[in-house]
Write a protein that holds these residues in place. Structure first.
Motif, PDB file in Angstrom:
ATOM      1  N   LEU A 188      13.231 -60.200 -16.919  1.00  0.00           N
ATOM      2  CA  LEU A 188      13.481 -60.140 -15.475  1.00  0.00           C
ATOM      3  C   LEU A 188      12.222 -60.266 -14.610  1.00  0.00           C
ATOM      4  O   LEU A 188      12.289 -60.878 -13.544  1.00  0.00           O
ATOM      5  CB  LEU A 188      14.280 -58.881 -15.113  1.00  0.00           C
ATOM      6  N   PRO A 189      11.071 -59.739 -15.050  1.00  0.00           N
ATOM      7  CA  PRO A 189       9.880 -59.986 -14.223  1.00  0.00           C
ATOM      8  C   PRO A 189       9.604 -61.477 -14.019  1.00  0.00           C
ATOM      9  O   PRO A 189       9.060 -61.874 -12.988  1.00  0.00           O
ATOM     10  CB  PRO A 189       8.751 -59.325 -15.011  1.00  0.00           C
ATOM     11  N   ILE A 190      10.010 -62.304 -14.986  1.00  0.00           N
ATOM     12  CA  ILE A 190       9.804 -63.752 -14.825  1.00  0.00           C
ATOM     13  C   ILE A 190      10.764 -64.300 -13.772  1.00  0.00           C
ATOM     14  O   ILE A 190      10.440 -65.229 -13.038  1.00  0.00           O
ATOM     15  CB  ILE A 190      10.014 -64.479 -16.173  1.00  0.00           C
ATOM     16  N   VAL A 191      11.953 -63.697 -13.708  1.00  0.00           N
ATOM     17  CA  VAL A 191      12.913 -64.132 -12.680  1.00  0.00           C
ATOM     18  C   VAL A 191      12.439 -63.688 -11.292  1.00  0.00           C
ATOM     19  O   VAL A 191      12.507 -64.444 -10.325  1.00  0.00           O
ATOM     20  CB  VAL A 191      14.317 -63.561 -12.978  1.00  0.00           C
ATOM     21  N   THR A 192      11.921 -62.455 -11.206  1.00  0.00           N
ATOM     22  CA  THR A 192      11.590 -61.916  -9.879  1.00  0.00           C
ATOM     23  C   THR A 192      10.221 -62.356  -9.372  1.00  0.00           C
ATOM     24  O   THR A 192       9.967 -62.315  -8.182  1.00  0.00           O
ATOM     25  CB  THR A 192      11.610 -60.376  -9.873  1.00  0.00           C
ATOM     26  N   MET A 193       9.340 -62.793 -10.272  1.00  0.00           N
ATOM     27  CA  MET A 193       7.959 -63.058  -9.849  1.00  0.00           C
ATOM     28  C   MET A 193       7.879 -64.084  -8.728  1.00  0.00           C
ATOM     29  O   MET A 193       7.046 -63.987  -7.841  1.00  0.00           O
ATOM     30  CB  MET A 193       7.104 -63.521 -11.030  1.00  0.00           C
ATOM     31  N   ARG A 194       8.772 -65.072  -8.774  1.00  0.00           N
ATOM     32  CA  ARG A 194       8.654 -66.163  -7.814  1.00  0.00           C
ATOM     33  C   ARG A 194       9.369 -65.865  -6.503  1.00  0.00           C
ATOM     34  O   ARG A 194       9.130 -66.530  -5.505  1.00  0.00           O
ATOM     35  CB  ARG A 194       9.199 -67.450  -8.425  1.00  0.00           C
ATOM     36  N   LEU A 195      10.245 -64.853  -6.509  1.00  0.00           N
ATOM     37  CA  LEU A 195      11.139 -64.656  -5.367  1.00  0.00           C
ATOM     38  C   LEU A 195      10.405 -64.665  -4.024  1.00  0.00           C
ATOM     39  O   LEU A 195      10.820 -65.333  -3.093  1.00  0.00           O
ATOM     40  CB  LEU A 195      11.921 -63.347  -5.518  1.00  0.00           C
ATOM     41  N   PHE A 196       9.303 -63.925  -3.936  1.00  0.00           N
ATOM     42  CA  PHE A 196       8.593 -63.931  -2.660  1.00  0.00           C
ATOM     43  C   PHE A 196       7.217 -64.574  -2.746  1.00  0.00           C
ATOM     44  O   PHE A 196       6.760 -65.217  -1.815  1.00  0.00           O
ATOM     45  CB  PHE A 196       8.476 -62.499  -2.103  1.00  0.00           C
ATOM     46  N   SER A 197       6.575 -64.373  -3.890  1.00  0.00           N
ATOM     47  CA  SER A 197       5.206 -64.901  -4.038  1.00  0.00           C
ATOM     48  C   SER A 197       5.168 -66.392  -3.764  1.00  0.00           C
ATOM     49  O   SER A 197       4.254 -66.896  -3.128  1.00  0.00           O
ATOM     50  CB  SER A 197       4.707 -64.636  -5.455  1.00  0.00           C
ATOM     51  N   GLU A 198       6.177 -67.103  -4.249  1.00  0.00           N
ATOM     52  CA  GLU A 198       6.172 -68.549  -4.094  1.00  0.00           C
ATOM     53  C   GLU A 198       6.274 -68.948  -2.622  1.00  0.00           C
ATOM     54  O   GLU A 198       5.610 -69.877  -2.170  1.00  0.00           O
ATOM     55  CB  GLU A 198       7.329 -69.159  -4.884  1.00  0.00           C
ATOM     56  N   GLU A 199       7.096 -68.218  -1.877  1.00  0.00           N
ATOM     57  CA  GLU A 199       7.221 -68.509  -0.443  1.00  0.00           C
ATOM     58  C   GLU A 199       5.873 -68.326   0.248  1.00  0.00           C
ATOM     59  O   GLU A 199       5.505 -69.082   1.143  1.00  0.00           O
ATOM     60  CB  GLU A 199       8.233 -67.567   0.209  1.00  0.00           C
ATOM     61  N   LYS A 200       5.155 -67.267  -0.166  1.00  0.00           N
ATOM     62  CA  LYS A 200       3.860 -67.016   0.445  1.00  0.00           C
ATOM     63  C   LYS A 200       2.889 -68.121   0.099  1.00  0.00           C
ATOM     64  O   LYS A 200       2.144 -68.600   0.942  1.00  0.00           O
ATOM     65  CB  LYS A 200       3.299 -65.687  -0.065  1.00  0.00           C
ATOM     66  N   LYS A 201       2.876 -68.503  -1.146  1.00  0.00           N
ATOM     67  CA  LYS A 201       1.932 -69.507  -1.629  1.00  0.00           C
ATOM     68  C   LYS A 201       2.204 -70.861  -0.951  1.00  0.00           C
ATOM     69  O   LYS A 201       1.287 -71.533  -0.507  1.00  0.00           O
ATOM     70  CB  LYS A 201       2.087 -69.641  -3.143  1.00  0.00           C
ATOM     71  N   GLN A 202       3.461 -71.226  -0.877  1.00  0.00           N
ATOM     72  CA  GLN A 202       3.819 -72.537  -0.312  1.00  0.00           C
ATOM     73  C   GLN A 202       3.763 -72.564   1.211  1.00  0.00           C
ATOM     74  O   GLN A 202       3.862 -73.615   1.818  1.00  0.00           O
ATOM     75  CB  GLN A 202       5.247 -72.899  -0.722  1.00  0.00           C
ATOM     76  N   GLY A 203       3.670 -71.389   1.806  1.00  0.00           N
ATOM     77  CA  GLY A 203       3.671 -71.331   3.263  1.00  0.00           C
ATOM     78  C   GLY A 203       5.070 -71.396   3.856  1.00  0.00           C
ATOM     79  O   GLY A 203       5.221 -71.507   5.071  1.00  0.00           O
TER      80      GLY A 203
END
Lengths: 260, 311
Positions: free
Chosen positions: A86-101
């Protein structure tokens, strides 16, 4: 609610359009499959030995309990694999939005923080439920070739979903605090593992601390579900845990906005 | 349409913008011009409700950006410096998603997406995955996103940065075509860009508004004019008279008056420092100080133009 669904749908799409979904699904299915095979083999062997013994001593064969010998330990194993996945599922949930802007899009459209967080949480929860589907298929085989008790299986899945929602709310919170997905994954995993093993400390802790450690430990509450008991106190623990996770995620999102 | 009043924003101890004020009329294209790190993005982020100001207010379409943030967001489209795109999604799915979170009614979603695709000329790539598109197309996807739900106000942060010359021309034409229908604020650090697209320019430097005018006026004001700052003891009218008699003077402005000492800013076509000094002394006025004004505006202007030549 429509907007929450829109976010859920978007999360699903980006998840399944990227290779990550298939890696996670394949790993989860393979691991749970191997464990199922091992438990099933040892169960078949035990039944076989029992049959031989009963012939040798001319006694009627004991009927071995599938629920006790196979299903219950198997649920524990799924729970453990969930902890890693599950950490692999949740890791992208918000971090990716931040990274991509893309947070700039989310924050400047008429969406409330609650809608964003709820959409993301529900997306994570649905994905974790989807992960469990292959294991249902494995356990279904037991019903085809044997007659295990049905309800303990249902309660086991309820327990897995509740524990999953706790992990997801926690992972989501960690994901809101960083734009680095690796850190989000490692953080989520470390915290989950800590909450898992913290109960072991109860054996060595004093009489005042031990019950607390046992209560906090996330896996202790799963035990009853795996055995077929849905106890409201354990239900309350997971729901409270999830609620706190979601609340923290919300506060984290809002505070970041104000500090910027 | 847009009223910005005394916006100030701190990041910790550091002040990003201070007392930024300007107005934008309905249907107008306003350019925010300034060098990098001048505070353009901060101003835009505050206007789009991405973050609140430390102090000051602004209204868009009559709605307060802080008190009525949801209304402001509904009537505003925003293209941040990096287009907020999801590389895994297809253009069509992405625009539908944006329509949904902007609260477009279900039966109008298709229409809105079609309109945005049309405006940004994305027809060819509708079903392509965004991550695989060129930078120019990604920028257009970002622009299409900002136009969904037909916002009254469109805010574009450096919309042409990182594009090749052909793409830059296309995007500029696209922006000009939006004029009238939408009120637009766009930021840039390139002067010719705002000259070509905007009707009015606000120049920001070090977080402050240093000038506000039409691009033509700014250009003539800055090209071929000399600015001199004077401190003169004496009567205002006498000073004006003494300086006004000289040829080639464009304007004489008394900035402050303190204990009979006036601070004067003079603009002229050529260097008139000698003549000014003589004229003032001849008129029995006390010339206390005289120095050429390397004003911030001129510096910035120089900076902006050289920047552009380099680019």
């Amino acid at each position: 609610m429509k907007k929450v669904m829109a976010i859920l749908e978007k999360e699903f799409k980006s998840f399944f359009y990227s290779p990550l979904a298939y890696v996670v699904l394949a790993l989860f299915t393979a691991l749970t499959g191997v464990f199922f095979y091992l438990y099933l083999s040892s169960f078949v062997e035990a039944s076989f030995m029992d049959a031989i013994r009963s012939q040798q001593y001319r006694q009627p064969p004991q009927k071995l309990n599938v629920n006790l010998m196979l299903i219950r330990p198997y649920f524990w194993n799924i729970a453990l694999i969930t902890l890693f996945t599950l950490p692999i599922v949740t890791m992208r949930l918000f971090s990716e939005e931040k990274k991509q802007g893309t947070v700039e899009l989310l924050y400047t459209t008429p969406l409330s923080s609650t809608q964003i967080i709820l959409g993301k949480f529900l997306a994570g929860l649905t994905l974790s439920a989807a992960l469990l589907i292959p294991t249902m298929f494995f356990q279904g085989l037991l019903f085809v070739y044997g007659d295990p008790e049905f309800w303990p299986v249902v309660s086991g899945y309820i327990g897995l979903l509740l524990m999953g929602s706790a992990f997801i709310s926690m992972g989501l919170f960690i994901s809101t605090t960083t734009e680095n997905q690796i850190i989000a994954a490692i953080g989520g995993f470390a915290l989950a593992l800590l909450l898992w093993i913290i109960g072991w400390g109860a054996n060595f802790a004093g009489p005042s601390l031990a019950p607390l450690l046992e209560y906090v430990s996330i896996i202790n509450h799963f035990e009853d579900f795996a055995q077929g008991v849905v106890d409201t106190s354990h239900l309350a623990y997971y729901l409270l845990f999830t609620f706190v996770g979601i609340y923290f995620s919300l506060k984290s999102v809002e505070s970041v906005k104000w500090r910027a | 349409m847009i009223e910005v009043k005394d916006l100030t924003r701190y990041y910790g101890q550091k002040r990003a913008i201070s007392n930024v004020s300007f107005n934008v009329q309905k249907g107008e294209i306003l350019g925010l011009l300034g060098p990098n790190a001048a505070g353009k993005t901060t101003t835009m982020r505050i206007l789009t409700c991405y973050m609140p100001p430390t102090s000051g207010t602004a209204t868009i379409g009559g709605y307060d950006i802080f008190e009525q943030s949801m209304e402001v967001r509904t009537i505003t489209g925003y293209l941040p410096e990096n287009p907020p795109i999801y590389p895994d999604l297809e253009v069509n799915d992405y625009l539908k998603f944006v329509a949904k979170i902007k609260g477009v009614e279900k039966n109008r979603i298709e229409k809105e997406v079609d309109a945005a695709v049309e405006k940004a000329s994305l027809g060819d790539v509708r079903n392509r995955v965004i991550g695989k598109l060129s930078k120019g197309y990604k920028q257009r996807v970002g622009l299409a996103q900002s136009l969904i739900n037909n916002p009254q106000v469109v805010i574009l942060d450096e919309p042409t940065v990182g594009l090749d010359p052909k793409q830059i021309i296309e995007i500029r034409e696209l922006i000009r075509s939006l004029k009238g229908e939408h009120t637009i604020i766009l930021s840039s650090h390139i002067l010719p860009e705002v000259e070509q697209t905007c009707e009015r320019v606000v120049i920001i430097s070090n977080g402050r508004v240093v000038a506000e005018d039409t691009p033509e006026n700014l250009t003539t004001r800055m090209r071929g004019s000399e600015r001199v700052q004077l401190e003169v003891e004496g009567d205002e009218d006498a000073i004006k008279k003494a300086l006004g008699s000289l040829p080639d003077i464009l304007s004489t402005r008394i900035e402050t008056k303190d204990n009979g000492v006036c601070k004067v800013v003079v603009e002229s076509k050529s260097d008139l420092r000698k003549e000014m000094a003589k004229s003032l002394v001849d008129s029995n006025l006390g010339l206390l100080e005289l120095h050429p004004d390397k004003a911030t505006l001129e510096d910035i202007f120089l900076h902006l133009t050289t920047k552009e030549e380099g680019a």
